[in-house]
Write an enzyme that holds these catalytic residues in place. Sequence first.
Site, PDB file in Angstrom:
ATOM      1  N   LYS A  79      10.505 -11.135 -17.612  1.00 10.27           N
ATOM      2  CA  LYS A  79      11.836 -11.048 -16.998  1.00 10.27           C
ATOM      3  C   LYS A  79      12.698 -12.270 -17.306  1.00 10.27           C
ATOM      4  CE  LYS A  79      12.076 -10.949 -12.434  1.00 10.27           C
ATOM      5  NZ  LYS A  79      10.649 -11.280 -12.475  1.00 10.27           N
ATOM      6  N   THR A  81      12.269 -14.360 -19.854  1.00 12.17           N
ATOM      7  CA  THR A  81      12.532 -14.319 -21.293  1.00 12.17           C
ATOM      8  C   THR A  81      13.652 -13.335 -21.607  1.00 12.17           C
ATOM      9  OG1 THR A  81      10.195 -14.786 -21.649  1.00 12.17           O
ATOM     10  CG2 THR A  81      11.437 -13.997 -23.544  1.00 12.17           C
ATOM     11  N   ARG A 102      15.627 -19.757 -11.581  1.00 15.45           N
ATOM     12  CA  ARG A 102      15.031 -20.680 -10.619  1.00 15.45           C
ATOM     13  C   ARG A 102      14.316 -21.837 -11.319  1.00 15.45           C
ATOM     14  NH1 ARG A 102      11.092 -16.893  -7.558  1.00 15.45           N
ATOM     15  NH2 ARG A 102      11.198 -15.799  -9.547  1.00 15.45           N
ATOM     16  N   LYS A 113      -0.459 -19.636 -14.431  1.00 16.17           N
ATOM     17  CA  LYS A 113       0.757 -18.954 -14.901  1.00 16.17           C
ATOM     18  C   LYS A 113       1.421 -19.719 -16.046  1.00 16.17           C
ATOM     19  CE  LYS A 113       5.225 -17.220 -13.212  1.00 16.17           C
ATOM     20  NZ  LYS A 113       6.116 -18.035 -14.032  1.00 16.17           N
ATOM     21  N   ALA A 308       9.330 -15.420  -4.501  1.00 13.75           N
ATOM     22  CA  ALA A 308       9.920 -14.098  -4.226  1.00 13.75           C
ATOM     23  C   ALA A 308       9.074 -13.250  -3.296  1.00 13.75           C
ATOM     24  CB  ALA A 308      10.150 -13.347  -5.537  1.00 13.75           C
ATOM     25  N   PHE A 336      10.132 -11.132  -9.358  1.00 13.06           N
ATOM     26  CA  PHE A 336       9.255  -9.965  -9.316  1.00 13.06           C
ATOM     27  C   PHE A 336      10.043  -8.670  -9.536  1.00 13.06           C
ATOM     28  CE2 PHE A 336       6.487 -12.907  -6.666  1.00 13.06           C
ATOM     29  CZ  PHE A 336       5.625 -13.177  -7.707  1.00 13.06           C
ATOM     30  N   PHE A 424       6.544  -5.114 -27.348  1.00 10.88           N
ATOM     31  CA  PHE A 424       5.449  -5.886 -27.905  1.00 10.88           C
ATOM     32  C   PHE A 424       5.105  -5.325 -29.293  1.00 10.88           C
ATOM     33  CE2 PHE A 424       5.621  -7.130 -23.696  1.00 10.88           C
ATOM     34  CZ  PHE A 424       4.639  -8.040 -23.315  1.00 10.88           C
ATOM     35  N   TRP A 453      11.869 -12.102 -27.784  1.00 12.37           N
ATOM     36  CA  TRP A 453      10.815 -13.121 -27.847  1.00 12.37           C
ATOM     37  C   TRP A 453      10.609 -13.563 -29.297  1.00 12.37           C
ATOM     38  CZ3 TRP A 453       5.959 -13.227 -30.214  1.00 12.37           C
ATOM     39  CH2 TRP A 453       5.126 -14.297 -29.843  1.00 12.37           C
TER      40      TRP A 453
END
Length: 599
Positions: A79, A81, A102, A113, A308, A336, A424, A453
């Site tokens: 999200k 990215t 954020r 993460k 979140a 999220f 992907f 990406w």
Amino acid sequence: MPVVKTKPVPSDLEIAQSAELIPIRDLAATYGLEEDDLILYGKYKAKVHLDVLERLQNRPDGKYIVVTAITPTPLGEGKTTTSIGLVQGLGQLGHKAAVCIRQPSMGPTFSIKGGAAGGGYSQVVPMEDFNLHLTGDLHAVSAAHNLCAAALDARMMHERNYPGDRWAKRTRSEKHPNGLPRLNINPYTITWNRVVDVNDRALRNIVVGLGDKWDGYPREAGYDISVASEVMAILALVNGNNYREALRDMRTRIGRIVVGYSFEGKPVTTEDLGVAGAMTVLMKDAIHPNILQTLEGQLAFVHAGPFANIAHGNSSIVADKVALKLADYVVTEAGFGSDIGMEKFFDIKCRASGLTPNAVVLVATIRALKMHGGGPKVVPGYELPREYVEENLELVEKGAANLVRHIEIAKLYGVPVVVAINRFPTDTDAEVALVQKIATDAGALAAVPTTHWADGGEGARALAEAVVQACEQPSNFRFLYDLDLPIKEKIRIIATQVYGAADVEFSSEAEQQIKAYEQSGFGNLPICIAKTHLSLSHDPTLKGAPRGFIFPIREVRASVGAGFIYPLAGEMKTMPGLPATPAFMNVDIDEDGNVVGLF
């Protein structure tokens, strides 16, 4: 600054460190910011003084876009990215755009993460600064929060140690000629833990105040991670049209924080403790939003970082407001899925800001849809099962029920929806085409595959075109519920209309807490439900689009300073732990003084 793109795509850190950054003063000038608007932190990062809102008050706002997602796998679906890639894509079309995201907690950065600056060729840089201390806002939050915790324990100790008239004599002053009033705080009602910005499960449950009577008031306590602090939520929700107004709003909100209750059942606030003013002083510089840049030279506002699932999960109102005065398109990210961060963006953040969004971008991946269709469990750190890297239209079609449900949730608010399929390399054309058809049949204006990406802004050009078209559509924005409804009814509306529950079950403790909050005058606050992000329901094992379940509320808290009621569904950890092989094991300094191992 262009970054030279290579294949295979290097690591995020390698890409970030190879970029030729634009001095932040020069980049800010292209958006209309002047030297006096900036508080510089070196060459490539700065804060924007909030008085710029006064200078630009007559400039029209840009278009306002919120990025959310379907229910993710534990790996996340890109999200952030996508938010950055979309802004770069808008730049490819010749639009002046900015992203608002954020500031990440350093706890997850050093845990499993990793960082949160985006990835590949859609990143915010300098990446090391972004993921670490930045300009010190998180430390200010921690200091303000812990000052309050220290004040609370000290007050309880001193009131105990000076019984009867001795308390009045000991606390008499010119300001308080009769001494300070006794607060008689009930230690079993205290909701204010200490905080630290590290994942440390050993601190979840502790005992403080051990020793003799001057070492404190013995009681069970604990630590939360700093981004779970109500002070962080307040930083994100402060509003104002200049620095003075925003600082006054912050002072008022901090003064409303409820830390516990007296033995008589009266709320005890930071104002009662006499610490609200000092807490605000510690936060007075953090209130200005931070700016960095994308890899393709757009402004990136990075300000505030409430979680979140246990808070409202959005960056600051003031960052969005400044960005909207500077850019034609502002992309802000909600944490999220749409059931969590987006719902809170609309029902909490937009109520506080008065801003109206123009479009929703809903991020989906083939991987997540296969999981919702019954695919094998996805576990971070392990290789994906073959179902996720080979074509499987049946799993995609079954799992698309989750995508359809999230489109329906977004449409509850009357805002146009565009689906971004974060593609992907293993996704097939047939799988992508199937998702596009299902999404548009469900009411999305468009469903666009993106490769930002690997390709940066060029890989999000088609998405940017779709978002520009969506922003020209009429937006009939509306809130989900009326604030004047009873607390239980507001919770029930979210659970049934957003999560898909049949009804809500309140524990006896939750019933008592709701009654106490309504009697204390907190009943008209919006709702910020804390639940798992891994399911539309309260149960992380329920994938797809579950319906007809009973949604349990075991406890209800009040973040009165931030301005919301905080019901908990299931066990929610406010202090994460470290895995067996945390990310910090790979982080180091090389012989040239460069950071290595961040991701």
